[in-house]
Design a protein around this motif. Structure first.
Motif, mmCIF file in Angstrom:
data_model
loop_
_atom_site.group_PDB
_atom_site.id
_atom_site.type_symbol
_atom_site.label_atom_id
_atom_site.label_comp_id
_atom_site.label_asym_id
_atom_site.label_seq_id
_atom_site.Cartn_x
_atom_site.Cartn_y
_atom_site.Cartn_z
ATOM 1 N N ILE A 327 -37.721 16.178 29.085
ATOM 2 C CA ILE A 327 -36.514 16.372 29.978
ATOM 3 C C ILE A 327 -37.046 16.956 31.069
ATOM 4 N N VAL A 328 -36.867 16.563 32.175
ATOM 5 C CA VAL A 328 -37.010 17.372 33.484
ATOM 6 C C VAL A 328 -35.885 17.658 34.425
ATOM 7 N N GLY A 329 -35.482 18.833 34.602
ATOM 8 C CA GLY A 329 -34.667 19.228 35.366
ATOM 9 C C GLY A 329 -35.183 19.521 36.919
ATOM 10 N N VAL A 330 -34.539 18.793 37.813
ATOM 11 C CA VAL A 330 -34.908 19.116 39.286
ATOM 12 C C VAL A 330 -33.831 19.636 39.984
ATOM 13 N N ASP A 331 -34.165 20.534 40.894
ATOM 14 C CA ASP A 331 -33.343 21.223 41.731
ATOM 15 C C ASP A 331 -33.946 21.833 43.003
ATOM 16 N N VAL A 332 -33.160 21.828 44.007
ATOM 17 C CA VAL A 332 -33.828 22.356 45.289
ATOM 18 C C VAL A 332 -33.795 23.961 45.371
ATOM 19 N N SER A 333 -33.044 24.440 44.416
ATOM 20 C CA SER A 333 -32.726 26.019 44.539
ATOM 21 C C SER A 333 -33.454 26.678 43.410
ATOM 22 N N VAL A 334 -34.411 27.700 44.082
ATOM 23 C CA VAL A 334 -35.332 28.075 43.152
ATOM 24 C C VAL A 334 -34.491 29.322 42.382
ATOM 25 N N ARG A 335 -33.535 29.672 42.863
ATOM 26 C CA ARG A 335 -32.226 30.647 42.055
ATOM 27 C C ARG A 335 -31.542 29.917 40.941
ATOM 28 N N LEU A 346 -37.069 29.782 28.444
ATOM 29 C CA LEU A 346 -38.360 28.847 28.122
ATOM 30 C C LEU A 346 -39.330 29.648 27.764
ATOM 31 N N ASP A 347 -39.527 31.285 28.123
ATOM 32 C CA ASP A 347 -40.534 31.899 27.702
ATOM 33 C C ASP A 347 -40.562 32.307 26.188
ATOM 34 N N ARG A 348 -39.551 31.925 25.650
ATOM 35 C CA ARG A 348 -39.499 32.287 24.002
ATOM 36 C C ARG A 348 -39.588 31.015 23.120
ATOM 37 N N LEU A 349 -39.449 29.801 23.944
ATOM 38 C CA LEU A 349 -39.532 28.337 23.089
ATOM 39 C C LEU A 349 -40.859 28.291 22.273
ATOM 40 N N GLY A 350 -40.971 27.569 21.162
ATOM 41 C CA GLY A 350 -41.896 27.345 20.514
ATOM 42 C C GLY A 350 -42.693 26.158 21.129
ATOM 43 N N GLU A 351 -44.037 25.987 20.849
ATOM 44 C CA GLU A 351 -45.055 25.125 21.593
ATOM 45 C C GLU A 351 -44.392 23.774 21.754
ATOM 46 N N ARG A 352 -43.829 23.276 20.499
ATOM 47 C CA ARG A 352 -43.373 21.982 20.611
ATOM 48 C C ARG A 352 -42.262 21.813 21.446
ATOM 49 N N GLN A 353 -41.118 22.722 21.573
ATOM 50 C CA GLN A 353 -39.880 22.549 22.025
ATOM 51 C C GLN A 353 -40.280 22.512 23.620
ATOM 52 N N ALA A 354 -41.395 23.726 23.986
ATOM 53 C CA ALA A 354 -41.625 23.725 25.464
ATOM 54 C C ALA A 354 -42.263 22.599 25.933
ATOM 55 N N GLY A 355 -42.983 21.975 25.125
ATOM 56 C CA GLY A 355 -43.717 20.704 25.845
ATOM 57 C C GLY A 355 -42.563 19.503 26.014
ATOM 58 N N ARG A 356 -41.447 19.627 25.704
ATOM 59 C CA ARG A 356 -40.542 18.794 26.063
ATOM 60 C C ARG A 356 -39.694 18.912 27.131
ATOM 61 N N VAL A 357 -39.875 20.143 27.798
ATOM 62 C CA VAL A 357 -38.762 20.510 28.990
ATOM 63 C C VAL A 357 -39.530 20.955 30.133
ATOM 64 N N GLN A 358 -39.186 20.552 31.143
ATOM 65 C CA GLN A 358 -39.738 21.002 32.503
ATOM 66 C C GLN A 358 -38.909 21.188 33.620
ATOM 67 N N LEU A 359 -38.841 22.427 34.310
ATOM 68 C CA LEU A 359 -38.104 22.570 35.658
ATOM 69 C C LEU A 359 -38.816 22.456 36.967
ATOM 70 N N MET A 360 -38.455 21.555 37.774
ATOM 71 C CA MET A 360 -39.065 21.224 38.931
ATOM 72 C C MET A 360 -38.221 21.495 40.215
ATOM 73 N N GLN A 361 -38.803 22.070 41.236
ATOM 74 C CA GLN A 361 -38.087 22.261 42.468
ATOM 75 C C GLN A 361 -38.296 20.890 43.402
ATOM 76 N N GLY A 362 -37.032 20.414 44.004
ATOM 77 C CA GLY A 362 -37.147 19.330 44.863
ATOM 78 C C GLY A 362 -36.028 18.929 45.442
#
Length: 494
Positions: A327-335, A346-362
């Motif tokens: 799952i990749v979330g994309v947004d232009v706003s850093v905020r 995200l800082d508390r997700l387990g390794e498996r869950q953290a590997g499924r999700v990513q947030l990107m600025q764009g």
């Protein structure tokens, strides 16, 4: 050039905390070399009840010329005398803004290890700038600062007090007050950093592409929704067309992210209060997410893009469903992405869950090779936040370049607005919506997009489907046409 920042306090919250927030000891004078001069910070008064910090910038006018700069509107670059006889060393301008950024950089970023609890607290602030060039006069000064929560006092400076008939100069004395405690120190400094050179309408240095990023960083949280956004952008970027276009496009999408995913219409989620035993209707925002997840599951999508993810509500729902492997979330706003990161923990997700999700600025207005190769993309309540003239850019970036197998697009059905009793006739559901389409208009757009880019499209109602005006939300489900999908699969194998 001279500027003061003052605040008041009590025994519990002493005004001298201003020194901690500015990273400057009130009992000392602080001096720092900056471009074209020297900046001094001193505290004329520092008591528990009141504290004032003054920034004095001494400018070397000869250095301005020798370095090939200082040739803004204050002087004539083609006249030797005009380069030396001008107002740049004496009037607040981009020189003072650069000095603010240099000596108060930590305060602008909201960093204070000594008093971290005070950083986010609004302060009763007073800012004074005795000599400020204001091209546009007192009216523009008020139009720039008042929407940000400042009480604005503007005093025109006469050309010559001995000859009042000559009228006023283009300079003003400016006093800003946030007596009701609506602004933090960091917010106040960022306002000044952007708006001082905007009022002067001149910069002492060449405006390069990185100025767009500086503007968006300093303007985060307030510039995208400012009623004078275009004036600020044009002047800050010295009316360089390519830069202002880029900045305005990015700000346009920031407005979307700053609206909660449920913007999704404040009206959409309004629920009448009833008795404790009365069954409450499911908010439309929830029904929309449920419909999106169902369509993604039916399409067999495993790798999903949430384009314009905002504060991460849909990403959170996707993450709870194990069928979605990436799952990749994309947004232009850093905020907005920061808020989404906190929502998802995200800082508390387990390794498996953290590997499924990513947030990107764009930005969805530009093609991005990082978005290629996904099973599905979702544009949930996104398109109505763009001017219709900008839709072709988004269309090509998603359908022409990224080309996921499935694309889901949801948008309000304007025909349904008559069913909202709290919505005045002729109004859109959210103040940031640039348009709201009828079912026929949405279908026409979707069919044109599908035909141009090799997709099939069908339409799904979201919410109660009224027999007269249709559903509150309309969704288009785009699927790559069979021949196109087969060709794409062969390309991937090759």
């Amino acid at each position: 050039m001279f500027l003061t920042i003052s605040t008041t306090g009590t025994e519990q919250t002493p005004a001298t905390d201003l020194g901690f927030l500015l990273h400057k000891h009130p009992d000392k004078r602080h001096t720092r070399s900056v471009s074209h001069g020297t900046a001094h910070v001193l505290f004329p008064e520092a008591t528990v009840e009141r504290c004032s910090a003054a920034l004095l910038l001494e400018v070397d006018p000869v250095a301005l010329v020798r370095r090939g700069k200082g040739k803004g509107r204050g002087g004539a670059p083609d006249a030797a005398l005009g380069q030396y006889v001008n107002d740049r060393p004496y009037a607040a301008s981009s020189l003072l803004a650069v000095a603010l950024s240099a000596v108060f950089s930590s305060a602008m970023r909201g960093v204070c290890a000594a008093r971290p609890e005070r950083v986010a607290q609004p302060l009763p602030l007073r800012v004074e700038v005795p000599a400020l060039p204001a091209r546009g006069g007192a009216e523009l000064v008020r139009a720039l600062f008042a929407p940000l929560g400042w009480a604005v006092t503007v005093t025109p400076v006469p050309l010559d007090v001995r000859f009042p008939e000559w009228g006023d100069s283009r300079y003003v004395g400016l006093v800003l007050e946030a007596a009701d405690g609506t602004l933090t120190l960091g917010e106040a400094l960022r306002h000044l950093y952007v708006l001082l050179p905007v009022l002067d309408d001149a910069k002492h240095y060449w405006v390069s592409p990185d100025e767009v990023d500086k503007l968006l960083r300093a303007g985060e949280g307030w510039l995208a929704g400012h009623p004078e956004r275009d004036v600020i952008t044009d002047r800050y970027l010295a009316r360089r067309w390519s830069l202002t276009r880029d900045a305005k496009e990015r700000l346009e999408l920031v407005r979307l992210a700053d609206a909660d995913d449920s913007d999704v219409d404040d009206i959409d989620n309004a629920v009448d209060e009833g008795t404790d035993t009365e069954e409450q209707p499911v908010p439309l925002a929830v029904r929309r997410r449920e419909a999106i997840l169902a369509e993604l599951a039916d399409a067999g999508a495993g790798r999903v893009l949430d384009l314009g993810c905002g504060q991460g509500q849909l990403v959170q729902a996707l993450l709870k469903d194990v069928r979605f492997s990436e799952i990749v979330g994309v947004d232009v706003s850093v905020r907005a992405l920061t808020v989404a990161s906190r929502r998802l923990k995200l800082d508390r997700l387990g390794e498996r869950q953290a590997g499924r999700v990513q947030l990107m600025q764009g930005s969805l207005a530009y093609t991005d090779k990082r978005l290629k190769g996904y099973d599905a993309a979702v544009l949930s309540e996104v398109i109505e936040h763009l001017d219709e003239a900008r839709l072709p850019a988004l269309e090509y970036a998603v359908f022409g370049s990224a080309r996921p197998r499935t694309v889901l697009v949801t948008t309000p059905n304007v025909e349904y607005n008559v069913r909202w009793e709290s919505l005045p006739a002729g109004h859109v559901r959210h103040g940031d919506h640039r348009f709201e389409w009828t079912r026929e208009e949405f279908a026409g757009w979707a069919h044109r997009v599908a035909e141009r880019h090799g997709y099939d499209v069908r339409f799904v109602p979201v919410g109660d489907d009224d027999p007269e005006v249709g559903p509150p939300t309309q969704m288009a489900v785009f699927s790559q046409a069979a021949k196109v999908a087969d060709a794409a699969e062969k390309d991937q194998v090759a």
